[in-house]
Structures are given as structure tokens and as C-alpha cells.
Write a protein that holds these residues in place. Structure first.
Motif, PDB file in Angstrom:
ATOM      1  N   ARG A 152     -13.747  -7.876   3.898  1.00 38.75           N
ATOM      2  CA  ARG A 152     -14.129  -7.498   5.387  1.00 38.75           C
ATOM      3  C   ARG A 152     -15.439  -7.944   5.823  1.00 38.75           C
ATOM      4  O   ARG A 152     -15.623  -8.552   6.839  1.00 38.75           O
ATOM      5  CB  ARG A 152     -14.244  -5.782   5.305  1.00 38.75           C
ATOM      6  N   THR A 153     -16.455  -8.160   4.881  1.00 41.86           N
ATOM      7  CA  THR A 153     -17.744  -8.490   5.292  1.00 41.86           C
ATOM      8  C   THR A 153     -18.084 -10.187   4.933  1.00 41.86           C
ATOM      9  O   THR A 153     -19.071 -10.512   5.778  1.00 41.86           O
ATOM     10  CB  THR A 153     -18.736  -7.867   4.398  1.00 41.86           C
ATOM     11  N   GLY A 154     -17.386 -10.916   4.366  1.00 38.56           N
ATOM     12  CA  GLY A 154     -17.452 -12.142   4.107  1.00 38.56           C
ATOM     13  C   GLY A 154     -18.195 -12.500   3.082  1.00 38.56           C
ATOM     14  O   GLY A 154     -18.695 -13.531   2.654  1.00 38.56           O
ATOM     15  N   ARG A 155     -18.898 -11.556   2.365  1.00 37.96           N
ATOM     16  CA  ARG A 155     -19.917 -11.629   1.177  1.00 37.96           C
ATOM     17  C   ARG A 155     -18.869 -11.846  -0.177  1.00 37.96           C
ATOM     18  O   ARG A 155     -18.028 -11.193  -0.294  1.00 37.96           O
ATOM     19  CB  ARG A 155     -20.862 -10.410   1.258  1.00 37.96           C
TER      20      ARG A 155
ATOM     21  N   ALA B 223     -10.909   2.088   2.215  1.00 37.29           N
ATOM     22  CA  ALA B 223     -11.598   0.563   2.162  1.00 37.29           C
ATOM     23  C   ALA B 223     -10.354  -0.247   2.806  1.00 37.29           C
ATOM     24  O   ALA B 223     -10.692  -1.285   3.539  1.00 37.29           O
ATOM     25  CB  ALA B 223     -12.037   0.041   0.861  1.00 37.29           C
ATOM     26  N   ALA B 224      -9.046  -0.060   2.490  1.00 35.43           N
ATOM     27  CA  ALA B 224      -8.008  -0.772   2.958  1.00 35.43           C
ATOM     28  C   ALA B 224      -7.812  -0.542   4.436  1.00 35.43           C
ATOM     29  O   ALA B 224      -7.624  -1.418   5.080  1.00 35.43           O
ATOM     30  CB  ALA B 224      -6.734  -0.587   2.210  1.00 35.43           C
TER      31      ALA B 224
ATOM     32  N   LEU C 150      -3.578  -7.920  -3.133  1.00 39.03           N
ATOM     33  CA  LEU C 150      -4.409  -6.901  -3.809  1.00 39.03           C
ATOM     34  C   LEU C 150      -3.545  -5.502  -4.067  1.00 39.03           C
ATOM     35  O   LEU C 150      -3.879  -5.075  -5.127  1.00 39.03           O
ATOM     36  CB  LEU C 150      -5.951  -6.848  -3.150  1.00 39.03           C
ATOM     37  N   PRO C 151      -3.135  -4.896  -2.943  1.00 38.74           N
ATOM     38  CA  PRO C 151      -2.385  -3.828  -3.023  1.00 38.74           C
ATOM     39  C   PRO C 151      -1.112  -4.059  -4.017  1.00 38.74           C
ATOM     40  O   PRO C 151      -0.983  -3.002  -4.791  1.00 38.74           O
ATOM     41  CB  PRO C 151      -1.628  -3.693  -1.664  1.00 38.74           C
TER      42      PRO C 151
ATOM     43  N   LEU D  25       0.926  -1.229  -0.093  1.00 36.70           N
ATOM     44  CA  LEU D  25       0.072   0.133   0.002  1.00 36.70           C
ATOM     45  C   LEU D  25       0.888   1.320   0.021  1.00 36.70           C
ATOM     46  O   LEU D  25       0.490   2.137  -0.739  1.00 36.70           O
ATOM     47  CB  LEU D  25      -0.848   0.221   1.195  1.00 36.70           C
ATOM     48  N   ARG D  26       1.856   1.209   0.585  1.00 40.04           N
ATOM     49  CA  ARG D  26       2.829   2.403   0.956  1.00 40.04           C
ATOM     50  C   ARG D  26       3.600   2.745  -0.552  1.00 40.04           C
ATOM     51  O   ARG D  26       3.541   3.854  -1.208  1.00 40.04           O
ATOM     52  CB  ARG D  26       3.875   2.084   2.008  1.00 40.04           C
ATOM     53  N   ALA D  27       3.883   1.532  -1.224  1.00 41.09           N
ATOM     54  CA  ALA D  27       4.372   1.877  -2.618  1.00 41.09           C
ATOM     55  C   ALA D  27       3.305   2.190  -3.511  1.00 41.09           C
ATOM     56  O   ALA D  27       3.627   2.978  -4.589  1.00 41.09           O
ATOM     57  CB  ALA D  27       4.926   0.399  -3.128  1.00 41.09           C
ATOM     58  N   THR D  28       2.198   1.691  -3.431  1.00 41.80           N
ATOM     59  CA  THR D  28       1.101   2.327  -4.264  1.00 41.80           C
ATOM     60  C   THR D  28       0.793   3.683  -4.035  1.00 41.80           C
ATOM     61  O   THR D  28       0.555   4.271  -5.078  1.00 41.80           O
ATOM     62  CB  THR D  28      -0.383   1.226  -4.063  1.00 41.80           C
ATOM     63  N   VAL D  29       0.623   3.960  -2.876  1.00 38.48           N
ATOM     64  CA  VAL D  29       0.646   5.374  -2.554  1.00 38.48           C
ATOM     65  C   VAL D  29       1.597   6.572  -3.261  1.00 38.48           C
ATOM     66  O   VAL D  29       1.311   7.251  -3.851  1.00 38.48           O
ATOM     67  CB  VAL D  29       0.633   5.988  -1.243  1.00 38.48           C
TER      68      VAL D  29
END
Length: 257
Positions: free
Chosen positions: A70-73, A113-114, A139-140, A15-19
Motif C-alpha cells: 500500500r505504501t510502496g515501502r 489491512a487488506a 498473499l491471501p 480472502l473470502r475462502a480464508t475467512v
């Protein structure tokens, strides 16, 4: 096997690299002339507006997968392949300032969301639009690849030479593994002279090493593997003899995954 804490730490690093990469992308887009979005990108049939819209909608699609973890859906990445294509086409012709705002806003939604995902959820499996499942901590890194590859595709000054080394190293290994066993692909040994990495593509006849080798910086090799370059900057040898034109000597690769 990994635990949830390790998976969360890997996600945080990516995530840091993506930012950082997204900030560079936003800087590039902010410096475009207003009419540049209608110009051709490096992707056949797509303008820069198509690339920018795809990047924004991709971020939103990954929000769906983060919410799924997060929700399991089971929340699909996109409503459908047709809806994905329609959204890209519908947004491509917008003015530059709308594209820039959309990129910023969708990036923020992705980060928000992350941030909502507890450590334990980073080990959950989510479903890619292509149908396969993967752990959400990857995913990131997938978002980072979207940003870095399509930043180059904008054809606006960002080239593979600008890729972070860690990104190029990872993608060199990933794409090398992807193409390692492709049937019908001429065998070639790739050597990253700056990182020491090696991968072999295709299948060599018999048990010996492939006659064709290609050496160069890891960024140049990754650019060729990903279809972002034609072999410029690489030295290609066949049976120990250097070939004059790497572009014609290297085999044609299938599309990257």
C-alpha cells in the motif's frame, strides 16, 4: 499478463475462502479443553500453543506485507528470523483464552489491512521472508494455506478430508509442480481420481512413463504431498501391479515450500 482489476478480484476470492477457513479454525480452538494447548501437535517439537501462536504472528507478518504494497515501502515480513522464532516460543505457553483472542484479533488486523489496499496495489511485488518476491494478490492464498495446513497440524479433529476442494486442487497442482523436477526423487505419476488432475514427480529414466503410479482423491494426494499423511487412502501400482502398502512404496519427499 493480468491487470490490476483481475489481481484484485483474485485476492478478494481468496480472502473470502480464508475467512471461511479461519472461522472453522476459531470454532475448533474454542472447543479445546484448557489444557489442550500444552499438548503435542502433529509438528515435531511444537505444542498446539506453538501452532496457534505461529498462526497469529503469521497474520501480523502479512499485515506488514500488505502495508508494504500500500505504501510502496520495503517493510520486512518479520523483523528477523530470530525474532519470529522468539515470538512463537514466548507465546506458546499462554492460556487457551489468550490464544483464541490473539487469533481473532490478528485475523481482524489482516482483513483490515487488506481492505485498505486499493485495486491497483494488488499487483505490487512484496518480499517473502525467504527472500523471493511475489505479487501481493497471491498473499491471501498463502494465508489460506497457513490456516488449512496448520488446522490439521493442531491434531484436534480437522483432517485433510475437511479441506475445501478448491484448496486441495490448487495445492495439488502447486506442490506437484514444485516436486516435478526434483533431482534424485523416484518418478511417480499422481492421478487425482475425483478431479482428473495429473502430475508427475521426479524424473523417469528414458522417455517412457514412470513405472510407479499413485491414485486417490485429490485431498489424500495433497495430504501426502504436503507431509500431512503417509499415503493412506492411495492405490499405488508399479508396472501395472498394485502394491499392498502405499506408505512404503511411495518415495520420500523433500519438505514443502
Amino acid at each position: 499478463m493480468t491487470d490490476a482489476r483481475t489481481d484484485a478480484a483474485r485476492a478478494a476470492e481468496a480472502l473470502r475462502a480464508t475467512v471461511e477457513s479461519t472461522e472453522l479454525l476459531l470454532h475448533t480452538v474454542a472447543g479445546l479443553k484448557p489444557d489442550a494447548v500444552a499438548g503435542a501437535s502433529a509438528l515435531p517439537g511444537w505444542t498446539r500453543g506453538h501452532v496457534l501462536t505461529h498462526l497469529a504472528r503469521n497474520a501480523d507478518s502479512l499485515v506488514n506485507l500488505l502495508d508494504s504494497a500500500r505504501t510502496g515501502r520495503d517493510i520486512p515480513q518479520y523483523a528477523s528470523a530470530e525474532a519470529r522464532d522468539r515470538d512463537i516460543e514466548a507465546g506458546a505457553g499462554r492460556p487457551l483464552d489468550e490464544h483464541l483472542a490473539d487469533l481473532r484479533d490478528s485475523h481482524r488486523r489482516f482483513l483490515d489491512a487488506a481492505a485498505l489496499l486499493p485495486d491497483a496495489a494488488w499487483s505490487a511485488l512484496v518480499r517473502h521472508r525467504a527472500g523471493y518476491t511475489f505479487p501481493v494478490h497471491e498473499l491471501p492464498g498463502k494465508r489460506l494455506a497457513e490456516v488449512e495446513y496448520h488446522h490439521v497440524d493442531l491434531d484436534a479433529g480437522h483432517t485433510p478430508a475437511h479441506w475445501p476442494e478448491a484448496f486441495a486442487r490448487r495445492e495439488f497442482a502447486r506442490l506437484g509442480a514444485q516436486f516435478a523436477g526434483v533431482d534424485g526423487l523416484d518418478a511417480v505419476l499422481l492421478i487425482a481420481e475425483d478431479t482428473g488432475q495429473r502430475v508427475q514427480l521426479g524424473t523417469a529414466p528414458g522417455t517412457g512413463a514412470p513405472e510407479l503410479t499413485a491414485e486417490g482423491p485429490v485431498r489424500a494426494l495433497t495430504a501426502w504431498l504436503s507431509g500431512r499423511a503417509d499415503g493412506d487412502g492411495l492405490q499405488v501400482h508399479r508396472g501395472g501391479e498394485q502394491l499392498t502398502d502405499a506408505r512404503t512404496a511411495l518415495p520420500k519427499l523433500p519438505p514443502m515450500g
